[in-house]
Design an enzyme around this catalytic site. Structure first.
Site, PDB file in Angstrom:
ATOM      1  N   THR A 276     -83.406  65.746   7.767  1.00  0.00           N
ATOM      2  CA  THR A 276     -83.323  65.152   9.325  1.00  0.00           C
ATOM      3  C   THR A 276     -82.955  66.545   9.808  1.00  0.00           C
ATOM      4  O   THR A 276     -81.970  67.033   9.928  1.00  0.00           O
ATOM      5  CB  THR A 276     -82.306  64.030   9.502  1.00  0.00           C
ATOM      6  OG1 THR A 276     -82.634  63.107   8.667  1.00  0.00           O
ATOM      7  CG2 THR A 276     -82.390  63.659  10.984  1.00  0.00           C
TER       8      THR A 276
ATOM      9  N   LYS B 196     -87.909  60.378  12.965  1.00  0.00           N
ATOM     10  CA  LYS B 196     -86.708  60.072  12.316  1.00  0.00           C
ATOM     11  C   LYS B 196     -85.594  60.099  12.933  1.00  0.00           C
ATOM     12  O   LYS B 196     -84.708  59.442  12.895  1.00  0.00           O
ATOM     13  CB  LYS B 196     -86.797  61.180  11.221  1.00  0.00           C
ATOM     14  CG  LYS B 196     -85.639  61.270  10.408  1.00  0.00           C
ATOM     15  CD  LYS B 196     -85.265  59.867   9.518  1.00  0.00           C
ATOM     16  CE  LYS B 196     -84.012  59.711   8.897  1.00  0.00           C
ATOM     17  NZ  LYS B 196     -83.671  60.592   7.602  1.00  0.00           N
TER      18      LYS B 196
ATOM     19  N   LYS C  58     -74.151  64.796  12.743  1.00  0.00           N
ATOM     20  CA  LYS C  58     -75.240  65.932  12.821  1.00  0.00           C
ATOM     21  C   LYS C  58     -76.405  65.117  13.452  1.00  0.00           C
ATOM     22  O   LYS C  58     -77.045  65.479  14.419  1.00  0.00           O
ATOM     23  CB  LYS C  58     -75.488  66.176  11.530  1.00  0.00           C
ATOM     24  CG  LYS C  58     -76.944  66.949  11.555  1.00  0.00           C
ATOM     25  CD  LYS C  58     -77.312  67.298   9.988  1.00  0.00           C
ATOM     26  CE  LYS C  58     -77.904  66.191   9.293  1.00  0.00           C
ATOM     27  NZ  LYS C  58     -79.363  66.021   9.563  1.00  0.00           N
TER      28      LYS C  58
END
Length: 304
Positions: free
Chosen positions: A102, A178, A246
């Site tokens: 990701t 994503k 994150k």
């Protein structure tokens, strides 16, 4: 197209998702290699039937048709491909690199440009589904890239994915899809934690609250999966709090670049950041519930 047994793939990053993806490639009959710094993961993959598993790719780089990267972030992707291991320089020209971490769209584009300097092909292909779906070869892949990249990776995609979404040819589109997905995932966990915390404050047994929600309209996949950990008092990380710090950071950065407000995602980001700051960053992401004061949470029952 080669026979499956003649097709060689290396999976770099043998965490819960990476190990499952590698095992699925083995089960599909692909000649599968694994790379990780964890000796236990390497030995486990050897036992599962890997052709070879090592801390470096050097011994088998020139045999590979494809590389799948399932590491935590863009820093790790860049370090592996272009840093001291110099993976990109060791691969045959024409090898396809599936980047499934990701990362931001801009990072994906930068990586693709650097891979092209080595005559390597990239598929921007983040994945979702968790460890169980990875092990079952049933992940969801949201990918962008050239027809050539999809064609070269067909044996791998067939092995690891239940669904493959072709978002377009432009590198970065897969990464963006994503990131938007992670917005929902993070908000669902944060909302589930808030609901369960309120139940705890109201002296509702959390196992009953969980049972009600999972059999009613307020349920979500993330609530059902993650709040089970709260009920069990088990915060062994399947995906850690810091992962969502994150990922929701990427969400807010994406929104900032588009001058677009995200009130729910921003709140969820602050909740996960608070949990990390309180010392829960390495625990399961459901540990975001621990930011709420004045409640008593279930404790893990020790096996007899």
């Amino acid at each position: 197209m080669k026979k499956t047994s003649d097709y060689a793939v290396a999976v770099i990053g043998l965490g819960s998702m990476g190990f499952g993806a590698a095992a699925s490639c083995i089960n599909a009959g692909l000649t599968t290699y694994g790379v990780d710094i964890n000796p236990q993961a390497l030995e486990k993959l050897r036992q599962a039937g890997a052709a070879q598993a090592d801390t470096r790719i050097d011994a088998f780089a020139d045999k590979l048709d494809a590389v799948v990267l399932l590491v935590v972030n863009a820093t790790q992707v860049n370090g592996i491909l272009f840093g001291e291991p110099q993976v990109a320089a060791k691969l045959k020209p024409g090898t396809v690199v599936m980047v499934s971490s990701t990362i931001s769209a801009q990072d994906a584009k930068n990586i693709e440009q650097r891979l092209a300097e080595h005559q390597l092909v990239m598929l921007d292909a983040p994945v979702s589904g968790g460890a169980a779906k990875a092990a079952a070869g049933d992940m969801t892949v949201m990918a962008s890239g050239s027809d050539l990249a999809f064609e070269k990776l067909k044996p791998v995609l067939d092995a690891v994915a239940g669904k493959v979404y072709r978002i377009g040819e432009e590198i970065g589109l897969g990464a963006t899809v994503k990131i938007i997905h992670q917005l929902l995932a993070g908000v669902h966990i944060a909302a589930g934690a808030e609901a369960m915390a309120l139940a705890a404050r109201a002296d509702i047994p959390l196992d009953i609250m969980y049972d009600v929600v999972t059999n009613a309209a307020g349920n979500s996949w993330m609530f059902e999966n993650r709040m089970r950990h709260v009920v069990d008092g088990d915060y062994t990380p399947k995906s850690a709090v810091d992962i969502f710090v994150k990922d929701l950071g990427l969400v807010t950065d994406t929104a900032k670049s588009l001058h677009f407000p995200l009130p729910l995602a921003s709140t969820a980001f602050n909740m996960f950041t608070a949990a990390s700051n309180a010392g829960f960053g390495k625990e399961d992401d459901s540990a975001v519930i621990k930011i709420f004061n004045g409640i008593t949470l279930p404790e893990k029952k020790e096996a007899p």
